[in-house]
Write an enzyme that holds these catalytic residues in place. Structure first.
Site, PDB file in Angstrom:
ATOM      1  N   GLU A   1      -9.637  -1.886   5.497  1.00  0.00           N
ATOM      2  CA  GLU A   1     -10.228  -1.586   6.792  1.00  0.00           C
ATOM      3  C   GLU A   1     -11.456  -2.478   7.023  1.00  0.00           C
ATOM      4  O   GLU A   1     -11.979  -3.069   6.073  1.00  0.00           O
ATOM      5  CB  GLU A   1     -10.643  -0.105   6.830  1.00  0.00           C
ATOM      6  CG  GLU A   1      -9.488   0.873   6.608  1.00  0.00           C
ATOM      7  CD  GLU A   1      -8.598   1.047   7.846  1.00  0.00           C
ATOM      8  OE1 GLU A   1      -8.518   0.118   8.687  1.00  0.00           O
ATOM      9  OE2 GLU A   1      -7.979   2.110   7.967  1.00  0.00           O
TER      10      GLU A   1
ATOM     11  N   ASN B   1      -7.335  -2.686  14.467  1.00  0.00           N
ATOM     12  CA  ASN B   1      -8.744  -2.948  14.127  1.00  0.00           C
ATOM     13  C   ASN B   1      -8.895  -4.173  13.207  1.00  0.00           C
ATOM     14  O   ASN B   1      -9.973  -4.428  12.682  1.00  0.00           O
ATOM     15  CB  ASN B   1      -9.377  -1.716  13.467  1.00  0.00           C
ATOM     16  CG  ASN B   1      -8.703  -1.353  12.143  1.00  0.00           C
ATOM     17  OD1 ASN B   1      -7.815  -2.061  11.675  1.00  0.00           O
ATOM     18  ND2 ASN B   1      -9.130  -0.247  11.545  1.00  0.00           N
TER      19      ASN B   1
ATOM     20  N   ASP C   1       0.818  -1.213   0.000  1.00  0.00           N
ATOM     21  CA  ASP C   1       0.000   0.000   0.000  1.00  0.00           C
ATOM     22  C   ASP C   1       0.850   1.260   0.000  1.00  0.00           C
ATOM     23  O   ASP C   1       2.068   1.213   0.199  1.00  0.00           O
ATOM     24  CB  ASP C   1      -0.968  -0.008   1.204  1.00  0.00           C
ATOM     25  CG  ASP C   1      -0.297  -0.462   2.493  1.00  0.00           C
ATOM     26  OD1 ASP C   1       0.936  -0.495   2.545  1.00  0.00           O
ATOM     27  OD2 ASP C   1      -1.022  -0.787   3.448  1.00  0.00           O
TER      28      ASP C   1
ATOM     29  N   HIS D   1      -7.195  -4.693  10.341  1.00  0.00           N
ATOM     30  CA  HIS D   1      -6.942  -4.485   8.914  1.00  0.00           C
ATOM     31  C   HIS D   1      -5.654  -5.172   8.459  1.00  0.00           C
ATOM     32  O   HIS D   1      -4.746  -5.401   9.246  1.00  0.00           O
ATOM     33  CB  HIS D   1      -6.961  -2.988   8.544  1.00  0.00           C
ATOM     34  CG  HIS D   1      -5.759  -2.183   8.955  1.00  0.00           C
ATOM     35  ND1 HIS D   1      -5.845  -0.841   9.240  1.00  0.00           N
ATOM     36  CD2 HIS D   1      -4.447  -2.488   9.107  1.00  0.00           C
ATOM     37  CE1 HIS D   1      -4.636  -0.375   9.534  1.00  0.00           C
ATOM     38  NE2 HIS D   1      -3.771  -1.353   9.469  1.00  0.00           N
TER      39      HIS D   1
END
Ligand code: F6R
Length: 248
Positions: free
Chosen positions: A143, A136, A67, A138
């Site tokens: 996400e 979280n 990314d 991801h």
């Protein structure tokens, strides 16, 4: 999915680097998927040591990063291209043209995402994808809520990720709010996946990914369906796991 619990970050880095080096030695034209963030740094340091002291050869390796932030120039110290140069590429014998980090400055981000998928395919697919995990759940910048069949795409970052990353920027307002990321399905296509996690703030995400249901709410849980996924997790990040796992 295999889980290995190690005592600390140093052991996590050494265990992960050995998995990568063994895979590379088995295939000279190796295609390696890479991650940024704090977690893989000990692994990169160990790969650099193996290159210097054991002759681990990257001259025919091709890399694809997961990314990149949208809007950050590759020369920006918080860009992922800059991170990879500083943490790994400048210290090993990889030709620059073999290293790929998504272009966060592409005029047409959607067209770039299609091109990135093509480039990965043309390279023969990813042999081993390295991952960290967000607090979280991801992976990459997929996400919670990202479809598990997603490919490389442009995405907004959640408040929780922006908060986690704010420590690296002078001001919270400076944290980019969008990124280009490989999709969950892009990651699942890799022949092997190696996920690293350390720190107690990852314990809930690791437990949900390994022992919870497979759900887009926890993108890392998709790896339960990967035939060759290994999680190398430090004791503190493994604190929420209930099962009995390998402890070398
Ligand atoms: C980085 C990436 C992210 C990180 C994750 C954990 O390329 O894709 O998913 O792996 O946010 O970041 P750290 O390691 O900084 O806790």
């Amino acid at each position: 999915m295999k889980v290995v619990i190690v005592k600390d970050k140093t052991q996590m880095g050494a265990t992960g680097a050995k998995i990568i080096a063994d895979d590379m030695r088995g295939k000279p034209r190796h295609v390696l998927g890479l991650a940024t963030g704090a977690t893989p740094i000990p692994l990169y340091q160990e790969l650099i040591r193996m290159h210097r002291e054991e002759g681990l050869d990257f001259s025919r390796t091709t890399t694809f990063n997961l990314d990149e932030y949208i809007g950050l120039d590759p020369a920006h110290p918080q860009s992922y291209r800059y991170f990879m140069k500083a943490q790994l590429f400048d210290h090993i014998n990889i030709p620059k043209e073999n290293t790929h980090v998504p272009d966060g400055m592409a005029e047409d981000a959607d067209a770039f995402c299609e091109q990135y998928e093509r480039m990965i395919r043309d390279a023969g697919g990813i042999d081993l994808q390295l991952l960290g995990i967000g607090s979280n759940g991801h992976i990459g910048f997929n996400e919670p809520g990202t479809p598990l069949d997603s490919r490389t795409h442009r995405t907004g970052l959640t408040e929780s990720t922006i908060n986690d990353n704010a420590r690296l920027f002078e001001r919270r307002e400076d944290v980019p709010v969008e990124a280009v990321t490989m999709g969950v399905a892009t990651i699942m296509d890799a022949r092997r996946v190696l996920l690293l996690a350390c720190g107690e703030n990852k314990a809930a995400a690791v437990a949900a990914a390994v022992e919870g249901p497979v759900t887009p709410d926890v993108p890392a849980s998709a790896l339960q369906n990967h035939e060759h996924a290994v999680f190398v997790v430090t004791e503190d990040a493994a604190a929420g796991l209930k099962g009995d796992y390998e402890r070398p």
